[in-house]
Design a protein around this motif. Sequence first.
Motif, mmCIF file in Angstrom:
data_model
loop_
_atom_site.group_PDB
_atom_site.id
_atom_site.type_symbol
_atom_site.label_atom_id
_atom_site.label_comp_id
_atom_site.label_asym_id
_atom_site.label_seq_id
_atom_site.Cartn_x
_atom_site.Cartn_y
_atom_site.Cartn_z
ATOM 1 N N SER A 103 15.621 20.328 -3.685
ATOM 2 C CA SER A 103 16.453 19.196 -4.058
ATOM 3 C C SER A 103 16.902 18.534 -2.757
ATOM 4 C CB SER A 103 17.633 19.671 -4.910
ATOM 5 O OG SER A 103 18.315 18.564 -5.473
ATOM 6 N N ALA A 104 18.021 17.882 -2.768
ATOM 7 C CA ALA A 104 18.495 17.143 -1.592
ATOM 8 C C ALA A 104 19.611 17.886 -0.875
ATOM 9 C CB ALA A 104 18.981 15.759 -2.022
ATOM 10 N N CYS A 105 19.756 17.596 0.409
ATOM 11 C CA CYS A 105 20.919 18.022 1.205
ATOM 12 C C CYS A 105 21.122 19.531 1.252
ATOM 13 C CB CYS A 105 22.181 17.344 0.704
ATOM 14 S SG CYS A 105 22.076 15.557 0.630
ATOM 15 N N GLY A 106 20.035 20.293 1.290
ATOM 16 C CA GLY A 106 20.138 21.739 1.374
ATOM 17 C C GLY A 106 20.226 22.450 0.040
ATOM 18 N N TRP A 107 20.147 21.710 -1.051
ATOM 19 C CA TRP A 107 20.187 22.308 -2.382
ATOM 20 C C TRP A 107 18.771 22.639 -2.833
ATOM 21 C CZ3 TRP A 107 24.323 22.319 -6.231
ATOM 22 C CH2 TRP A 107 25.558 21.901 -5.719
ATOM 23 N N CYS A 108 18.648 23.715 -3.594
ATOM 24 C CA CYS A 108 17.398 24.046 -4.258
ATOM 25 C C CYS A 108 17.739 24.817 -5.525
ATOM 26 C CB CYS A 108 16.463 24.839 -3.336
ATOM 27 S SG CYS A 108 17.147 26.347 -2.648
ATOM 28 N N LYS A 109 16.727 24.988 -6.347
ATOM 29 C CA LYS A 109 16.927 25.678 -7.617
ATOM 30 C C LYS A 109 15.898 26.794 -7.696
ATOM 31 C CE LYS A 109 18.089 23.091 -10.976
ATOM 32 N NZ LYS A 109 18.151 22.127 -12.075
ATOM 33 N N ASP A 110 16.321 27.989 -8.116
ATOM 34 C CA ASP A 110 15.361 29.081 -8.240
ATOM 35 C C ASP A 110 14.626 28.989 -9.577
ATOM 36 O OD1 ASP A 110 16.898 30.409 -10.263
ATOM 37 O OD2 ASP A 110 17.942 31.638 -8.788
ATOM 38 N N LYS A 111 13.656 29.859 -9.761
ATOM 39 C CA LYS A 111 12.818 29.767 -10.963
ATOM 40 C C LYS A 111 13.568 30.073 -12.249
ATOM 41 C CE LYS A 111 10.426 34.196 -11.401
ATOM 42 N NZ LYS A 111 9.072 34.764 -11.309
ATOM 43 N N TRP A 112 14.780 30.629 -12.139
ATOM 44 C CA TRP A 112 15.584 30.900 -13.323
ATOM 45 C C TRP A 112 16.551 29.760 -13.611
ATOM 46 C CZ3 TRP A 112 14.660 34.501 -9.449
ATOM 47 C CH2 TRP A 112 13.721 35.474 -9.787
ATOM 48 N N GLY A 113 16.518 28.720 -12.765
ATOM 49 C CA GLY A 113 17.362 27.549 -12.981
ATOM 50 C C GLY A 113 18.692 27.572 -12.265
ATOM 51 N N LEU A 114 18.982 28.642 -11.501
ATOM 52 C CA LEU A 114 20.238 28.687 -10.739
ATOM 53 C C LEU A 114 20.118 27.826 -9.488
ATOM 54 C CD1 LEU A 114 21.288 32.414 -11.019
ATOM 55 C CD2 LEU A 114 22.674 30.447 -11.633
ATOM 56 N N SER A 115 21.174 27.108 -9.185
ATOM 57 C CA SER A 115 21.212 26.243 -8.007
ATOM 58 C C SER A 115 21.771 26.998 -6.810
ATOM 59 C CB SER A 115 22.072 25.009 -8.278
ATOM 60 O OG SER A 115 21.447 24.197 -9.249
ATOM 61 N N TRP A 116 21.206 26.674 -5.654
ATOM 62 C CA TRP A 116 21.589 27.287 -4.387
ATOM 63 C C TRP A 116 21.811 26.201 -3.361
ATOM 64 C CZ3 TRP A 116 21.988 32.597 -3.956
ATOM 65 C CH2 TRP A 116 21.504 33.316 -5.066
ATOM 66 N N GLN A 117 22.826 26.373 -2.537
ATOM 67 C CA GLN A 117 23.040 25.516 -1.371
ATOM 68 C C GLN A 117 22.792 26.401 -0.153
ATOM 69 O OE1 GLN A 117 26.739 23.139 -1.462
ATOM 70 N NE2 GLN A 117 27.061 24.116 -3.448
ATOM 71 N N ILE A 118 21.708 26.159 0.549
ATOM 72 C CA ILE A 118 21.399 26.917 1.760
ATOM 73 C C ILE A 118 21.948 26.071 2.910
ATOM 74 C CG2 ILE A 118 19.613 28.041 3.125
ATOM 75 C CD1 ILE A 118 19.994 29.161 0.222
ATOM 76 N N THR A 119 23.125 26.452 3.388
ATOM 77 C CA THR A 119 23.932 25.600 4.257
ATOM 78 C C THR A 119 24.147 26.231 5.631
ATOM 79 O OG1 THR A 119 25.098 24.880 2.261
ATOM 80 C CG2 THR A 119 26.113 24.332 4.384
ATOM 81 N N PRO A 120 23.461 25.720 6.653
ATOM 82 C CA PRO A 120 23.702 26.240 7.997
ATOM 83 C C PRO A 120 25.154 25.998 8.435
ATOM 84 C CG PRO A 120 21.696 24.921 7.929
ATOM 85 C CD PRO A 120 22.401 24.717 6.614
ATOM 86 N N ARG A 121 25.721 26.975 9.121
ATOM 87 C CA ARG A 121 27.075 26.823 9.649
ATOM 88 C C ARG A 121 27.140 25.617 10.593
ATOM 89 N NH1 ARG A 121 29.713 31.531 8.100
ATOM 90 N NH2 ARG A 121 28.357 33.322 7.818
ATOM 91 N N ALA A 122 26.027 25.336 11.272
ATOM 92 C CA ALA A 122 25.978 24.183 12.187
ATOM 93 C C ALA A 122 26.192 22.879 11.418
ATOM 94 C CB ALA A 122 24.646 24.146 12.929
ATOM 95 N N LEU A 123 25.705 22.781 10.197
ATOM 96 C CA LEU A 123 25.926 21.585 9.378
ATOM 97 C C LEU A 123 27.403 21.461 9.028
ATOM 98 C CD1 LEU A 123 25.091 19.155 7.642
ATOM 99 C CD2 LEU A 123 24.604 20.792 5.794
ATOM 100 N N SER A 124 27.999 22.557 8.590
ATOM 101 C CA SER A 124 29.427 22.522 8.235
ATOM 102 C C SER A 124 30.272 22.105 9.434
ATOM 103 C CB SER A 124 29.871 23.883 7.714
ATOM 104 O OG SER A 124 29.140 24.215 6.545
ATOM 105 N N ALA A 125 29.949 22.648 10.613
ATOM 106 C CA ALA A 125 30.684 22.286 11.829
ATOM 107 C C ALA A 125 30.479 20.811 12.167
ATOM 108 C CB ALA A 125 30.248 23.164 12.996
ATOM 109 N N ALA A 126 29.263 20.336 12.001
ATOM 110 C CA ALA A 126 28.951 18.947 12.371
ATOM 111 C C ALA A 126 29.674 17.945 11.469
ATOM 112 C CB ALA A 126 27.447 18.720 12.322
ATOM 113 N N ILE A 127 29.687 18.186 10.170
ATOM 114 C CA ILE A 127 30.290 17.188 9.283
ATOM 115 C C ILE A 127 31.814 17.284 9.221
ATOM 116 C CG2 ILE A 127 28.180 16.867 7.942
ATOM 117 C CD1 ILE A 127 29.428 18.530 5.710
ATOM 118 N N THR A 128 32.364 18.307 9.869
ATOM 119 C CA THR A 128 33.826 18.400 9.996
ATOM 120 C C THR A 128 34.273 18.171 11.437
ATOM 121 O OG1 THR A 128 33.743 20.810 10.281
ATOM 122 C CG2 THR A 128 34.030 19.971 8.020
ATOM 123 N N ASP A 129 33.378 17.658 12.262
ATOM 124 C CA ASP A 129 33.693 17.371 13.663
ATOM 125 C C ASP A 129 34.899 16.435 13.727
ATOM 126 O OD1 ASP A 129 33.648 16.164 16.331
ATOM 127 O OD2 ASP A 129 31.628 16.974 16.523
#
Length: 159
Positions: A103-129
């Motif tokens: 999906s978009a922005c680090g989101w994906c969905k597994d084969k069972w339909g559960l959504s996941w946000q695979i979010t690097p700590r570097a992204l969190s730090a960058a968008i809260t700069d």
Amino acid sequence: MPAKNTLCLWFDGTAEEAARFYAATFPDSAVGAILRAPGDYPAGKEGDVLTVEFTVAGIPCLGMNGGPGVPHSMAFSFQIATDDQAETDRLWNAIIHNGGEASACGWCKDKWGLSWQITPRALSAAITDPDRDAAKRAFNAMMEMTKIDIATIEAARRG
């Protein structure tokens, strides 16, 4: 003794398969007790898996084989903080290459339909700069991505 608060996730007969995938994929994850039906019932037979206790990244869960008709939605997701690109790639690819979808922005969905946000700590730090221009550049870069690319985020942050 079960945890005081456990996430109950509904599956259509695949709770054990999902729990084993999560335990093999995510650190601090494991499969616990598996409850099998003690007798036949309308939706199954004696010995069928009813529930599976498992943890995902330290979060206690219960997979319930509740049957069809109750799909997962993006209103619930697991957000997994990653430390580097290798970990981001490994987790993202494990989900996607096991029947999942990007999906978009680090989101994906597994084969069972559960959504996941695979979010690097570097992204969190960058968008809260505290430098709001740097944060905006990083945010705008993220908005163009499916899987997060840390080098691109950091380059955008620097300007």
